[in-house]
Design an enzyme around this catalytic site. Sequence first.
Site, mmCIF file in Angstrom:
data_model
loop_
_atom_site.group_PDB
_atom_site.id
_atom_site.type_symbol
_atom_site.label_atom_id
_atom_site.label_comp_id
_atom_site.label_asym_id
_atom_site.label_seq_id
_atom_site.Cartn_x
_atom_site.Cartn_y
_atom_site.Cartn_z
ATOM 1 N N GLY A 31 0.859 -1.330 0.315
ATOM 2 C CA GLY A 31 0.048 -0.011 -0.014
ATOM 3 C C GLY A 31 0.939 1.356 0.319
ATOM 4 O O GLY A 31 1.851 1.181 -0.478
ATOM 5 N N HIS A 34 2.756 4.799 -5.266
ATOM 6 C CA HIS A 34 2.938 5.569 -6.017
ATOM 7 C C HIS A 34 3.227 5.608 -7.324
ATOM 8 O O HIS A 34 2.874 4.237 -7.901
ATOM 9 C CB HIS A 34 4.744 6.031 -4.666
ATOM 10 C CG HIS A 34 5.148 5.106 -4.731
ATOM 11 N ND1 HIS A 34 5.910 4.016 -6.159
ATOM 12 C CD2 HIS A 34 6.061 4.685 -3.330
ATOM 13 C CE1 HIS A 34 6.978 3.224 -5.191
ATOM 14 N NE2 HIS A 34 6.426 3.224 -3.884
ATOM 15 N N LYS A 35 4.096 6.955 -7.493
ATOM 16 C CA LYS A 35 4.279 6.263 -9.169
ATOM 17 C C LYS A 35 5.561 4.606 -9.477
ATOM 18 O O LYS A 35 4.534 4.827 -10.544
ATOM 19 C CB LYS A 35 4.742 7.023 -10.029
ATOM 20 C CG LYS A 35 3.413 8.430 -9.231
ATOM 21 C CD LYS A 35 4.425 9.636 -10.384
ATOM 22 C CE LYS A 35 3.547 11.218 -10.227
ATOM 23 N NZ LYS A 35 4.356 12.463 -11.034
ATOM 24 N N GLY A 36 5.824 4.417 -8.728
ATOM 25 C CA GLY A 36 6.152 3.509 -8.746
ATOM 26 C C GLY A 36 5.885 2.013 -9.222
ATOM 27 O O GLY A 36 5.916 1.023 -9.602
ATOM 28 N N HIS A 37 4.500 1.992 -7.922
ATOM 29 C CA HIS A 37 3.723 0.594 -8.093
ATOM 30 C C HIS A 37 2.904 0.971 -9.021
ATOM 31 O O HIS A 37 2.454 -0.157 -9.907
ATOM 32 C CB HIS A 37 2.937 0.743 -6.791
ATOM 33 C CG HIS A 37 3.373 1.145 -5.260
ATOM 34 N ND1 HIS A 37 3.333 1.809 -4.463
ATOM 35 C CD2 HIS A 37 4.121 -0.083 -4.810
ATOM 36 C CE1 HIS A 37 4.260 1.762 -3.284
ATOM 37 N NE2 HIS A 37 4.894 0.070 -4.010
ATOM 38 N N GLN A 61 7.463 -9.825 8.091
ATOM 39 C CA GLN A 61 9.375 -9.163 7.626
ATOM 40 C C GLN A 61 9.360 -8.103 8.055
ATOM 41 O O GLN A 61 10.688 -7.148 6.948
ATOM 42 C CB GLN A 61 8.706 -8.442 5.817
ATOM 43 C CG GLN A 61 7.734 -7.477 5.678
ATOM 44 C CD GLN A 61 7.525 -7.466 3.768
ATOM 45 O OE1 GLN A 61 6.892 -8.942 3.553
ATOM 46 N NE2 GLN A 61 8.243 -6.703 3.090
ATOM 47 N N SER A 187 9.562 5.228 -2.840
ATOM 48 C CA SER A 187 9.775 4.518 -1.742
ATOM 49 C C SER A 187 8.430 4.870 -1.144
ATOM 50 O O SER A 187 7.814 6.077 -0.376
ATOM 51 C CB SER A 187 10.414 4.416 -0.823
ATOM 52 O OG SER A 187 10.772 3.511 0.278
#
Length: 282
Positions: A31, A34-37, A61, A187
Amino acid sequence: MRVHKKRLDILTDVAAFNKQKKTIGFVPTMGALHKGHLALIERALEENQKVIVSIFVNPTQFNTSEDLVNYPRTLDEDIKLLSVLSEEIIVFAPTPKEVYGDEMLSIKYDFKGLEHEMEGKFRPGHFDGVGTVLKHFFNIITPNKAYFGEKDFQQLQIVKKLVEIEKMSVQIIGCPIYREESGLALSSRNKRLNQRQLDISPLIYSTLKQVKKEFGTKSVSYLNKWVSDQFKNNSELQLEYFEIAKVSDLKSIKRKQKDTKYRAFIAVFAGEIRLIDNIALN
């Protein structure tokens, strides 16, 4: 756009897709999208007939309860963002109980040493948690392809090894790092950075770029010391580690060898916020 929180509901969709012989692309996320996702999801939409995005902050994790508690959770905003991208996306946002059942335990994996390098040294058990949750998701969703960003390059290699160990048929796709205009790797943790930290954090990528530029002519020991010096007197950014490693096994090196691929890896703290990045060197 369908949003499922129950395992049974997502299993019903997956069964229907499999019956229709639809290819399934899967993008696992925690969740705070951002633009990377979104770049990963867009590629999945291009390459598959159905796309499932998981939004799940995986407790197994995290190495500290504080980091788990502070991790940004923005499910409503994430769903709105995904709906703009495509109404065809299926979201799976389960509770830990839906994923793990009554016992939230990690499987102890042997990733052939990949788990002991870099992140593994500083986050013991982290990759067992990653491997365990992905095994659960892969078994539930049975994707044809799953998409991961190269910002977490070590994780990407771990996931490929997981698929080999578990003898799964999913194809693991690595996608380029998506960056801010400043060069900072995108990130979810960036949302926690204050303005001062945002202003100084591009030093991480500029340092990596300089290492790449000088890798052909400078020794590994010289580059290690040079990187350490860049952060030595920096009050905003504290270097946790910098390593030049072989891509094949992620082991750090002291000397370069011919016909071998290398990457540089870095982890830096901005206050209590941990940022990682990496770059291909040759």
